[in-house]
Design an enzyme around this catalytic site. Structure first.
Site, PDB file in Angstrom:
ATOM      1  CG  ASP A  45     -37.865  45.816 -15.887  1.00 20.08           C
ATOM      2  OD1 ASP A  45     -36.894  46.098 -14.830  1.00 20.08           O
ATOM      3  OD2 ASP A  45     -38.364  46.773 -16.118  1.00 20.08           O
ATOM      4  CG  ASP A  74     -29.620  42.293 -18.070  1.00 16.74           C
ATOM      5  OD1 ASP A  74     -28.579  41.252 -17.810  1.00 16.74           O
ATOM      6  OD2 ASP A  74     -29.375  42.860 -19.450  1.00 16.74           O
ATOM      7  CE  LYS A  99     -32.730  38.610 -18.679  1.00 15.27           C
ATOM      8  NZ  LYS A  99     -31.983  39.499 -20.067  1.00 15.27           N
ATOM      9  CG  PHE A 111     -34.350  40.418 -24.032  1.00 13.22           C
ATOM     10  CD1 PHE A 111     -33.606  41.178 -23.431  1.00 13.22           C
ATOM     11  CD2 PHE A 111     -35.845  40.972 -25.015  1.00 13.22           C
ATOM     12  CE1 PHE A 111     -34.171  42.561 -23.218  1.00 13.22           C
ATOM     13  CE2 PHE A 111     -35.728  42.579 -24.354  1.00 13.22           C
ATOM     14  CZ  PHE A 111     -34.989  43.162 -23.898  1.00 13.22           C
ATOM     15  CB  VAL A 112     -38.518  37.266 -20.446  1.00  7.99           C
ATOM     16  CG1 VAL A 112     -37.705  36.459 -20.063  1.00  7.99           C
ATOM     17  CG2 VAL A 112     -37.401  38.468 -18.845  1.00  7.99           C
ATOM     18  CG  ASP A 166     -39.245  47.786 -22.865  1.00  5.16           C
ATOM     19  OD1 ASP A 166     -38.965  47.462 -21.692  1.00  5.16           O
ATOM     20  OD2 ASP A 166     -39.374  48.458 -23.598  1.00  5.16           O
ATOM     21  NE  ARG A 172     -43.003  49.527 -21.121  1.00  3.32           N
ATOM     22  CZ  ARG A 172     -41.650  49.212 -20.970  1.00  3.32           C
ATOM     23  NH1 ARG A 172     -41.454  48.460 -19.737  1.00  3.32           N
ATOM     24  NH2 ARG A 172     -40.599  49.999 -21.335  1.00  3.32           N
TER      25      ARG A 172
HETATM   26  P1  IMP Z   1     -29.218  46.035 -16.623  1.00  2.00           P
HETATM   27  O1  IMP Z   1     -28.427  47.920 -15.967  1.00  2.00           O
HETATM   28  O2  IMP Z   1     -28.309  45.451 -17.899  1.00  2.00           O
HETATM   29  O3  IMP Z   1     -29.695  45.554 -15.358  1.00  2.00           O
HETATM   30  O4  IMP Z   1     -30.491  45.897 -17.300  1.00  2.00           O
HETATM   31  C1  IMP Z   1     -31.594  46.467 -16.176  1.00  2.00           C
HETATM   32  C2  IMP Z   1     -32.795  47.075 -17.240  1.00  2.00           C
HETATM   33  O5  IMP Z   1     -32.426  45.802 -18.440  1.00  2.00           O
HETATM   34  C3  IMP Z   1     -34.092  47.177 -16.679  1.00  2.00           C
HETATM   35  O6  IMP Z   1     -33.924  47.507 -15.650  1.00  2.00           O
HETATM   36  C4  IMP Z   1     -35.220  46.553 -17.532  1.00  2.00           C
HETATM   37  O7  IMP Z   1     -35.737  47.566 -18.279  1.00  2.00           O
HETATM   38  C5  IMP Z   1     -33.419  45.694 -19.134  1.00  2.00           C
HETATM   39  N1  IMP Z   1     -33.685  44.835 -18.929  1.00  2.00           N
HETATM   40  C6  IMP Z   1     -32.966  43.817 -18.758  1.00  2.00           C
HETATM   41  N2  IMP Z   1     -32.852  42.607 -19.307  1.00  2.00           N
HETATM   42  C7  IMP Z   1     -34.281  42.032 -20.190  1.00  2.00           C
HETATM   43  C8  IMP Z   1     -34.858  41.112 -20.561  1.00  2.00           C
HETATM   44  O8  IMP Z   1     -33.944  40.629 -20.460  1.00  2.00           O
HETATM   45  N3  IMP Z   1     -36.046  42.131 -20.982  1.00  2.00           N
HETATM   46  C9  IMP Z   1     -36.380  43.210 -20.731  1.00  2.00           C
HETATM   47  N4  IMP Z   1     -35.919  44.388 -20.289  1.00  2.00           N
HETATM   48  C10 IMP Z   1     -35.037  43.712 -19.243  1.00  2.00           C
HETATM   49 MG    MG Z   2     -36.967  48.295 -20.025  1.00  3.04          MG
END
Ligand code: IMP
Ligand code: MG
Length: 185
Positions: free
Chosen positions: A104, A107, A135, A156-157, A163, A169
């Site tokens: 999805d 981040d 992001k 945060f979206v 979610d 969702r």
């Molecule tokens: P990462 O491991 O920091 O890259 O984060 C990835 C996961 O964090 C995604 O698969 C989402 O489940 C969650 N996530 C990160 N940013 C957001 C957001 O803005 N909204 C919802 N879920 C997020």
């Molecule tokens: Mg998530």
């Protein structure tokens, strides 16, 4: 976009509308189709945030493919990235296969880095990464996606599968959560 009265109170505004999502997902599908023509593709999607994006993407992909899921979850609910646990393992054999990994949102990159490492142990021919959102500002790990729907600012979206503590969702668009609802600690 006017805010309908039935939006949840926690949503400040729409960041990406339904029609923007629709158009962009179609474009991504076209690119993926082009890049994987002639390959017997395995799509590996991360649960649960990809549910809507995946369904829309797949209905526009006309090429031979199989679908499987990897479940990743974290201990703590909320907006911060945290320790990962695998809740569902891949069942399809991807050895020597072309894999499209779908998530999805990219981040910090922690999730995709861990999942990519695990996937590469299974010796696929190649792995390409497709994310609906990224992001850039928050990247910690050196991970890049080959297909990105939208680059978004550090907000945060929720919605369109994404979610906050498992909620929102079902929104058909990507919306911005009011900060007072996700500030933790
Ligand atoms: P990462 O491991 O920091 O890259 O984060 C990835 C996961 O964090 C995604 O698969 C989402 O489940 C969650 N996530 C990160 N940013 C957001 C957001 O803005 N909204 C919802 N879920 C997020
Ligand atoms: Mg998530």
């Amino acid at each position: 976009m006017r805010k309908p009265t039935n939006w949840p109170e926690e949503i400040a505004r729409a960041l990406i509308t339904e029609s923007q999502l629709k158009g962009r997902v179609r474009e991504l599908a076209r690119k993926i189709e082009h890049d994987f023509t002639g390959r017997d593709l395995v799509v590996v999607s991360l649960l649960n945030g990809t549910v809507m994006f995946l369904a829309d993407l797949l209905r526009h992909l006309s090429l031979p493919m199989r679908l499987d899921f990897i479940g990743v979850s974290s201990y703590r609910e909320g907006a911060e990235s945290r320790e990962l646990i695998f809740t569902k393992e891949l069942r399809l054999n991807v050895r020597g296969r072309d894999v499209l990994l779908v998530d999805d949102i990219l981040d910090t990159g922690t999730t995709l880095k861990r999942v990519l490492a695990k996937l590469r142990e299974l010796k696929p021919r190649r792995v390409k990464v497709c994310v609906l959102l990224e992001k850039k500002a928050r990247r910690v790990e050196r991970v890049r996606a080959d297909y990105v729907g939208f680059s978004i600012p550090d907000l945060f979206v929720v919605g369109y599968g994404l979610d906050f503590a498992e909620r929102h969702r079902n929104l058909p668009f990507v919306g911005v959560l009011r900060p007072q609802y996700y500030r933790i600690g």
